[in-house]
Design an enzyme around this catalytic site. Structure first.
Site, PDB file in Angstrom:
ATOM      1  N   ARG A 222      14.175  43.629   1.499  1.00 35.86           N
ATOM      2  CA  ARG A 222      14.236  43.709   0.035  1.00 35.86           C
ATOM      3  C   ARG A 222      13.238  42.778  -0.658  1.00 35.86           C
ATOM      4  NH1 ARG A 222      20.397  42.123   0.047  1.00 35.86           N
ATOM      5  NH2 ARG A 222      19.414  40.661   1.499  1.00 35.86           N
TER       6      ARG A 222
ATOM      7  N   HIS B  92      14.657  33.671  -0.962  1.00 36.67           N
ATOM      8  CA  HIS B  92      15.310  34.618  -1.881  1.00 36.67           C
ATOM      9  C   HIS B  92      16.817  34.431  -1.868  1.00 36.67           C
ATOM     10  CE1 HIS B  92      16.925  37.481   1.206  1.00 36.67           C
ATOM     11  NE2 HIS B  92      16.017  36.865   1.935  1.00 36.67           N
TER      12      HIS B  92
HETATM   13 CO    CO Z   1      16.282  36.217   3.877  1.00 38.55          CO
END
Ligand code: CO
Length: 208
Positions: A46, A98
């Site tokens: 992602r 992230h």
């Molecule tokens: Co990660």
């Protein structure tokens, strides 16, 4: 059985669109590369470096691993770093973590998950990550909101890996030689798609 067909079809369509917009799109990168930045990110599907920065082929030199770790004994990582700085002369390094990182989540949960009984590459790596996160784990031990705790640990991981990065030989050598090299620590938000800067450092020192 799966096939490569869907990926090949999308690839041909992408290449065609690029050539239609710019007939020289591919030709301009055929003979050499001159990326402006080295991207060090998580392998998470992602968080695709080029997509989220709108980068084209030739712009980013990329290294991704689970939880965007910087380990000076890792020849795979270190060779990418050395090549990017010494041969490609990138002027910018972006270390990007992230929110919602499964690697950080696993490191937090490690004593209580089956992985802790394994001696596998993944288990060794997550154990190493847990060690890097030890101060953050202790600081956030009493947090009541688990997702807030994970967000804080994701940021703590970026800062910890950033600390490793700016102490590596290739980075220090570039700064000693007066090279223009700015190093950034960022975090990517899966919900908004936004990249946020947490820390920056150059040869002169750390910027707020
Ligand atoms: Co990660």
């Amino acid at each position: 059985m799966t096939t490569l067909k869907p990926l090949l079809a999308k690839n041909r369509s992408w290449a065609l669109q690029r050539r239609q917009r710019n007939p020289h799109y591919f030709q301009q990168n055929v003979h050499s590369q001159k990326p402006h930045s080295l991207w060090i990110g998580c392998s998470d599907s992602r968080v695709p470096a080029e997509v989220l920065t709108g980068a084209h082929p030739g712009e980013l030199f990329v290294h991704r691993n689970i939880a965007n770790m910087v380990v000076s004994g890792d020849d795979n990582f270190m060779s990418v770093l050395q090549y990017a700085i010494e041969y490609l002369n990138v002027s910018r390094i972006v270390l990007c973590g992230h929110y919602g990182c499964g690697g950080v989540q696993a490191a937090v949960s490690l004593p209580d998950i089956p992985l802790s009984d394994e001696n596998s590459p993944l288990a060794r790596r997550i154990t190493q990550l847990r060690k890097a996160l030890a101060p953050g784990l202790a600081e956030t031990r009493d947090a009541t909101d688990e997702s807030e705790r994970l967000n804080l640990l994701v940021e703590a991981n970026v800062l910890a890996q950033f600390g490793h990065l700016i102490r590596t030989e290739p980075v220090l050598n570039a700064w000693r030689a007066g090279g223009e090299l700015d190093v950034f620590g960022c975090v990517y938000d899966l919900q908004s798609g936004h990249l946020k800067e947490l820390i920056q450092q150059n040869a002169e020192g750390q910027l707020p």
